[in-house]
Write an enzyme that holds these catalytic residues in place. Structure first.
Site, PDB file in Angstrom:
ATOM      1  N   LYS A 129       3.802  -8.954 -99.319  1.00 44.16           N
ATOM      2  CA  LYS A 129       3.953  -7.944 -98.210  1.00 44.16           C
ATOM      3  C   LYS A 129       3.934  -8.679 -96.870  1.00 44.16           C
ATOM      4  O   LYS A 129       3.094  -9.613 -96.838  1.00 44.16           O
ATOM      5  CB  LYS A 129       3.050  -6.767 -98.565  1.00 44.16           C
ATOM      6  N   SER A 179       3.418   2.299 -97.729  1.00 44.81           N
ATOM      7  CA  SER A 179       4.223   1.345 -96.608  1.00 44.81           C
ATOM      8  C   SER A 179       4.641   0.008 -97.308  1.00 44.81           C
ATOM      9  O   SER A 179       5.267  -0.640 -96.908  1.00 44.81           O
ATOM     10  CB  SER A 179       3.259   1.117 -95.583  1.00 44.81           C
ATOM     11  N   SER A 183      -0.759   3.088 -99.961  1.00 44.76           N
ATOM     12  CA  SER A 183       0.575   2.313 -99.689  1.00 44.76           C
ATOM     13  C   SER A 183       0.809   1.200-101.092  1.00 44.76           C
ATOM     14  O   SER A 183       1.976   0.709-101.029  1.00 44.76           O
ATOM     15  CB  SER A 183       0.360   1.589 -98.384  1.00 44.76           C
TER      16      SER A 183
END
Ligand code: GLN
Length: 491
Positions: free
Chosen positions: A80, A155, A179
């Site tokens: 990420k 997210s 997330s």
């Protein structure tokens, strides 16, 4: 031989150890998938093709010389874009960090690399991890591999979509309020947010420091357990890191549900929960019951306070954490300004997107002297009471089972029109962060539109092994989960 693209990370790792597949072949298999899917899915912010191939050859040499023998050595991964990677752009999907290249790697990345990971690139996310759809990214949204008109969740939407589309065998995500678990639910992959303090936050760009945890996202529970074994450690570079007694998570993959005490909060099943999601999750619990687990409904309590407490605390911490982005120390700086003050103002106005600005303003407001007691302090009290409610529940249960999200993935554009509704969608995930608990989400069904439904399991602090045990037992009943990975035949 089984097509590489369909293997789990551990299956691929084994083939690499047995010299049936080379690390380079594994990377090329991912690059093929990326080429096939990426123009449509947009899971990545940066793809490091040359670096990944060079790294694969280096890892292969270490494997061949006997220096590397771990179960995931040579397996390609994605990270990420809020987790620092030395020499590799790390943007938080924000304009303000769009050219930021860190001088060091996060501890989690360093540990993966020491275990032979090959990093393919950095995945898209909501800007600074604020959001639930990956639509607030400065680089544009990611699409759900199951249905491209829908969001992947957020997210960590890029990480989950990359795994679901076969572009990477596993990925790192971060979870401040859901997330990892919510996009895992939307993308039909398995993700775990470990107990706060289990994986070092060193090198994770902070959103809400008291809530943030890095965690693995993979194709099944065994992959997650093996990854957590690599990632979890005491790290003196992170002052909230915890030294745990037992790091042998894979031992818990027994597939055995007998004796597990499962509690389902009745307060999770009321208004707002999609009927199809409810049915799928309760059927999952029923399956575990048939295998010898006990299942009981109970009132958890404090559920209506979780969202307001979370958004006050997360925004407060974000407003403080994001003050470092001022055009001086890192990243973007406005082009024209009269004086220092205007430089700050323009840099931050141009560098941050609307959702991030909303959180900074909310956070600064709840911390301001006139409102501190009324909002921030009250939220901290609610947080303490939420923890107590879980403490009580875990006296009776090993596992709390429920949905990860009230619905399956919404269509693109739908959530941004109504931010309040989007915030309320975090109802089942934020409490684990407020209470520091581990939570795992794994796929249990698809809805009538063909979108995956996730089931969330939560356990008391440091009880990840119970999660792995329950999840592995559930997978035995459910069977192998097929991701929408288009292989040679085109799926
Ligand atoms: N959707 C939540 C938020 O916007 C959670 C995000 C996260 O876990 N990073 O804050």
């Amino acid at each position: 031989m089984q097509d590489i693209a369909q293997m789990t990370a551990l299956e691929l790792g084994k083939k690499i150890q047995e010299r049936e597949v080379s690390a380079e072949e594994a990377v090329r298999a991912c690059l093929t998938q990326i080429q096939r899917e990426e123009t449509q899915i947009h899971a990545f912010v940066s793809i490091e093709e040359e670096k990944a191939l060079a790294r694969a050859r280096q890892v292969q040499k270490q494997i061949d010389s006997g220096a590397l023998a771990g179960p995931l050595a040579g397996v390609p991964a994605a990270v990420k874009d809020n987790i620092c990677t030395e020499g590799m752009r790390t943007t938080c999907s924000s304009r303000i960090l769009s050219d930021f290249v860190p001088a060091y790697s996060a501890e989690a990345v360093a540990r993966l690399e020491a275990a032979g990971a090959v990093i393919l690139g950095k995945t898209n996310m909501d800007e600074f991890a604020m959001g639930s759809t990956t639509e607030t990214s400065y680089f544009g949204p990611t699409k759900n591999p199951w249905k491209r008109t829908h969001v992947p969740g957020g997210s960590s939407g890029g990480s989950c979509a990359a795994v679901a589309a076969g572009e990477a065998f596993y990925a790192l995500g971060s979870d401040t309020g859901g997330s990892i678990r919510q996009p895992s639910s939307f993308c039909g992959v398995t993700g775990i947010k470990p107990t706060y303090g289990t994986i070092s936050r060193y090198g994770l760009i902070a959103y809400g420091s008291s809530l943030d945890q890095i965690g693995p996202i993979a194709r099944d529970t065994a992959d997650c357990a093996a990854l957590l074994e690599i990632l979890a450690s005491y790290d003196k570079k992170d002052s909230t890191s915890i030294c745990r007694e037992d790091y042998h998570f894979t031992e818990a993959l027994t597939g055995e549900a007998k004796g597990l005490r499962i509690g389902i909060p009745s307060d999770y099943l009321g208004q707002g929960l999609d009927e199809g999601v409810k049915k799928a999750v309760l059927a999952g619990a029923e399956g575990l019951k048939e295998q010898g687990a006990s299942v009981e409904y109970f009132d958890l309590g404090m559920v209506p306070y979780a969202i307001p407490a979370y958004y006050v605390i997360a925004s407060a911490e974000a407003s403080s954490n994001l003050s470092r982005f001022d055009g001086i120390k890192y990243g973007y700086r406005a082009g024209e300004y009269e004086d220092l003050h205007e430089m700050y103002k323009k840099t931050r106005s141009e560098g941050f997107g609307p959702e991030v600005k909303r959180r900074i303003m909310l956070g600064a407001f709840v911390l301001s002297s006139g409102y501190y007691d009324a909002y921030y302090l009250k939220a901290l009290r609610a947080k303490a009471l939420i923890k107590k409610a879980f403490d009580r529940a875990f006296e009776r249960f090993d596992i709390i089972l429920g949905p990860a999200a009230p619905s399956t993935a919404p269509a693109l554009g739908e959530s941004l029109q109504d931010p309040m509704k989007m915030y309320l969608g975090d109802i089942y995930t934020v409490s684990a962060n407020l209470a520091g608990l581990p939570g795992l989400c794994l796929p249990c069904a698809t809805d009538e539109a063909g979108l995956p439904v996730g089931m969330q399991l939560m356990a008391d602090c440091f009880q990840e092994k119970k999660l792995f045990r329950a999840a592995s037992a559930y997978e035995k009943i459910r069977g192998r989960w097929r991701l929408p990975i288009r292989d040679k035949e085109g799926m």
